[in-house]
Write a protein that holds these residues in place. Structure first.
Motif, mmCIF file in Angstrom:
data_model
loop_
_atom_site.group_PDB
_atom_site.id
_atom_site.type_symbol
_atom_site.label_atom_id
_atom_site.label_comp_id
_atom_site.label_asym_id
_atom_site.label_seq_id
_atom_site.Cartn_x
_atom_site.Cartn_y
_atom_site.Cartn_z
ATOM 1 N N ASN A 1 -44.601 11.297 -11.719
ATOM 2 C CA ASN A 1 -45.257 11.928 -10.575
ATOM 3 C C ASN A 1 -46.710 12.238 -10.889
ATOM 4 O OD1 ASN A 1 -43.351 12.050 -8.661
ATOM 5 N ND2 ASN A 1 -43.022 14.245 -8.722
ATOM 6 N N THR B 1 -37.352 21.165 -6.461
ATOM 7 C CA THR B 1 -38.708 21.223 -7.027
ATOM 8 C C THR B 1 -39.367 19.847 -7.019
ATOM 9 O OG1 THR B 1 -37.673 20.997 -9.188
ATOM 10 C CG2 THR B 1 -38.331 23.204 -8.511
ATOM 11 N N LEU B 2 -38.544 18.821 -7.214
ATOM 12 C CA LEU B 2 -39.088 17.465 -7.176
ATOM 13 C C LEU B 2 -39.596 17.147 -5.771
ATOM 14 C CD1 LEU B 2 -39.576 14.960 -8.798
ATOM 15 C CD2 LEU B 2 -37.294 14.181 -8.241
ATOM 16 N N PHE C 1 -41.128 13.775 -13.401
ATOM 17 C CA PHE C 1 -42.324 14.605 -13.208
ATOM 18 C C PHE C 1 -43.540 13.985 -13.890
ATOM 19 C CE2 PHE C 1 -39.742 18.487 -12.093
ATOM 20 C CZ PHE C 1 -40.321 18.634 -10.836
ATOM 21 N N SER D 1 -42.817 18.836 -5.326
ATOM 22 C CA SER D 1 -43.936 18.185 -6.016
ATOM 23 C C SER D 1 -44.353 16.914 -5.278
ATOM 24 C CB SER D 1 -43.585 17.893 -7.473
ATOM 25 O OG SER D 1 -42.961 16.638 -7.588
ATOM 26 N N TRP D 2 -43.385 16.244 -4.658
ATOM 27 C CA TRP D 2 -43.768 15.093 -3.818
ATOM 28 C C TRP D 2 -44.600 15.563 -2.631
ATOM 29 C CZ3 TRP D 2 -38.232 12.644 -3.901
ATOM 30 C CH2 TRP D 2 -38.087 11.912 -5.078
ATOM 31 N N ILE E 1 -48.016 16.076 -3.736
ATOM 32 C CA ILE E 1 -48.766 14.824 -3.894
ATOM 33 C C ILE E 1 -49.181 14.293 -2.525
ATOM 34 C CG2 ILE E 1 -48.583 12.428 -4.640
ATOM 35 C CD1 ILE E 1 -46.798 13.371 -6.886
ATOM 36 N N LEU F 1 -50.014 10.760 -9.216
ATOM 37 C CA LEU F 1 -51.039 11.617 -8.622
ATOM 38 C C LEU F 1 -52.395 11.348 -9.262
ATOM 39 C CD1 LEU F 1 -51.566 14.036 -6.692
ATOM 40 C CD2 LEU F 1 -51.381 15.489 -8.683
#
Lengths: 166, 320
Positions: free
Chosen positions: A17, B70-71, A14, B74-75, B78, A21
């Motif tokens: 990530n 959840t990953l 995360f 989140s991708w 993005i 981002l």
């Protein structure tokens, strides 16, 4: 910590990530948009400054024009005044010269008249004398010679004032 | 407005009636009403009982690492965010088009927000982190309201349903990751703008302790005792201050995690108890909550950052 699911590898993913981002947003959003915003701001500032400069220049040139106009007006007035003066003077001169001429003409005329008059009087006198002589001759036939007569008449005429004086 | 009045009132009334009927059907025939009134819930209204799983569930595994729902969400966040931003800022012009205006609106609003707190000098330093936190949290929250979240899924090993997408904010790891990044950024800004010792000085005020020892050597007992006492108190306070910085991580994490998880559970429960339209207002509420949480997370990071960047008003006293 297992109960709510804290998981180190997942956490690291995360974090990665988020960093991805962050980087992508930086490349695709913040950098270009901020650049454009700054550019636009600079442009607006520049053009406003330019506008201000132009305004000032306009004001200045307006003032210059006003000053020029004022100067021209004054000059024109001066020229007009001068012209009027010259005209006045010319008029005066013309009047003077006309008067002088007129006077000279009059005086000339007067002397001419005088001369004519004197001449006329002279002629008249001689003629009158002749007539008188003739008349006297006719009256006293050859009693007195011509020379004596003449002298006599002249004396008479000299004594008779009306023809002598003006 | 006046012209089509009769027509629009008719439509309004019709829509209201339909909505009421749907609401009543949901209320009476749903699990809530049926359990109260003793009617059997018809099968088409039988929503699966929500089962709340706090840790995110793995969908598949890549060499021991479990890719969780959840990953994936989140991708998706993005991808959606970058896709949108890419489309908006592909062709930047000085005179913006519609899409570019959208991007500028977002950036300018956030930048003004940051400027309002941090001032012109530090705004550009703090802005990217704050804006990214805001956009990330917000998009996570809003995407989670879409219908395919929590509905499409696979069946796990023990026969339970595992959704393919789950709100990324409801995984404790995500708020924790942002909180850690926020913490690291704040400390980094503080260290960079003040230098190590001066930054340390904002926590620990050694001045009084030093003055106390100086007094001790000079033989002044009373100022020495009070100086040393207050010096140790100052150090203790500094310790608390340091602790509070770490506690920020926890409060950040649980604020977002708690709010988002509670919101999701609320939606699930409402949808279960009263199927059909009753959950719509709660979706509205969730929109608000998502925005607020994004704002709070970004705003607090901003405020902490500003505090770290601009030194405290009280400078350590060097003279006694």
């Amino acid at each position: 910590m297992e109960g709510i699911g804290i998981n180190l590898p997942l956490l690291i993913v995360f974090v990665i990530n988020f960093i991805i981002l962050f980087g992508l947003l930086g490349i695709f959003l913040y950098k270009p948009v901020l650049k454009t915003l700054d550019e636009r701001q600079a442009r607006i500032k520049e053009s406003m400054e330019q506008a201000e400069k132009i305004r000032q220049e306009t004001e200045r040139s307006e003032e210059e024009i006003k000053a020029h106009l004022e100067k021209a007006r004054k000059e024109g007035q001066a020229v007009i005044a001068q012209a009027t003066q010259i005209g006045e003077r010319l008029k005066e001169e013309a009047k003077d010269s006309a008067r002088q001429e007129a006077e000279s003409v009059i005086s000339k005329a007067r002397t001419e008249i005088q001369r004519e008059r004197d001449k006329a009087i002279e002629e008249l006198r001689t003629e009158f004398a002749d007539i008188a002589i003739l008349a006297a001759e006719k009256v006293i036939k050859e009693t007195v010679d011509k020379k004596k007569h003449r002298k006599l008449i002249d004396e008479v005429l000299k004594e008779s004032t009306p023809f002598k004086q003006k | 407005m006046k012209m089509g009045c009769g027509c629009s009132i008719k439509i309004l009334a019709g829509v209201t009636i339909i909505l009421l009927v749907l609401l009543l059907t949901g209320l009476i025939l749903g699990p809530l009403g049926s359990s109260l009134l003793g009617i059997k819930t018809p099968s088409f209204l039988n929503v699966t009982k929500p089962h709340v799983e706090l840790p995110s569930e793995g969908i598949f595994h890549v060499s021991g690492f479990s890719i969780t729902n959840t990953l994936i969400a989140s991708w998706l966040t993005i991808i959606v965010l970058i896709g949108l931003v890419y489309v908006c800022t592909r062709k930047m012009k000085l005179i913006p088009g519609r899409l570019q205006s959208l991007a500028e609106l977002i950036v300018e609003t956030l930048l003004n927000f940051v400027k309002g707190v941090a001032g012109e000098k530090h705004a550009r330093t703090i802005f990217p982190v704050v804006a990214t936190i805001f956009l990330y949290v917000l998009t996570n929250a809003y995407l989670a309201l879409l219908p395919f979240f929590g509905t499409i899924g696979i069946t796990g090993h023990d026969g339970t349903f595992i959704p393919l997408f789950r709100a990324a904010n409801t995984d404790i790891n995500l708020p924790l990751s942002i909180a850690i990044i926020s913490f690291v950024c704040v400390e980094f800004w503080g260290l960079r703008s003040l230098g190590f010792f001066r930054y340390l000085n904002t926590f620990f005020n050694f001045g009084q302790l030093r003055d106390g020892f100086i007094s001790l050597f000079k033989g002044k007992i009373r100022p020495a005792i009070s100086g040393i006492m207050f010096g140790f108190i100052n150090i203790f306070v500094g310790g608390l201050e340091v602790l509070s910085h770490f506690i920020r991580i926890i409060s950040f994490t649980f604020r977002l995690f708690g709010n988002m998880t509670a919101g999701e559970i609320l939606l699930l429960v409402v949808t279960f108890l009263v199927p059909l339209i009753a959950s719509i207002p709660f979706y509205g509420l969730e929109l608000l909550v998502g925005f607020l949480q994004a704002m709070i997370f970004a705003g607090l990071t901003l405020v902490f950052g500003v505090i770290a960047l601009a030194p405290h008003a009280e400078e350590p006293a060097h003279t006694s």
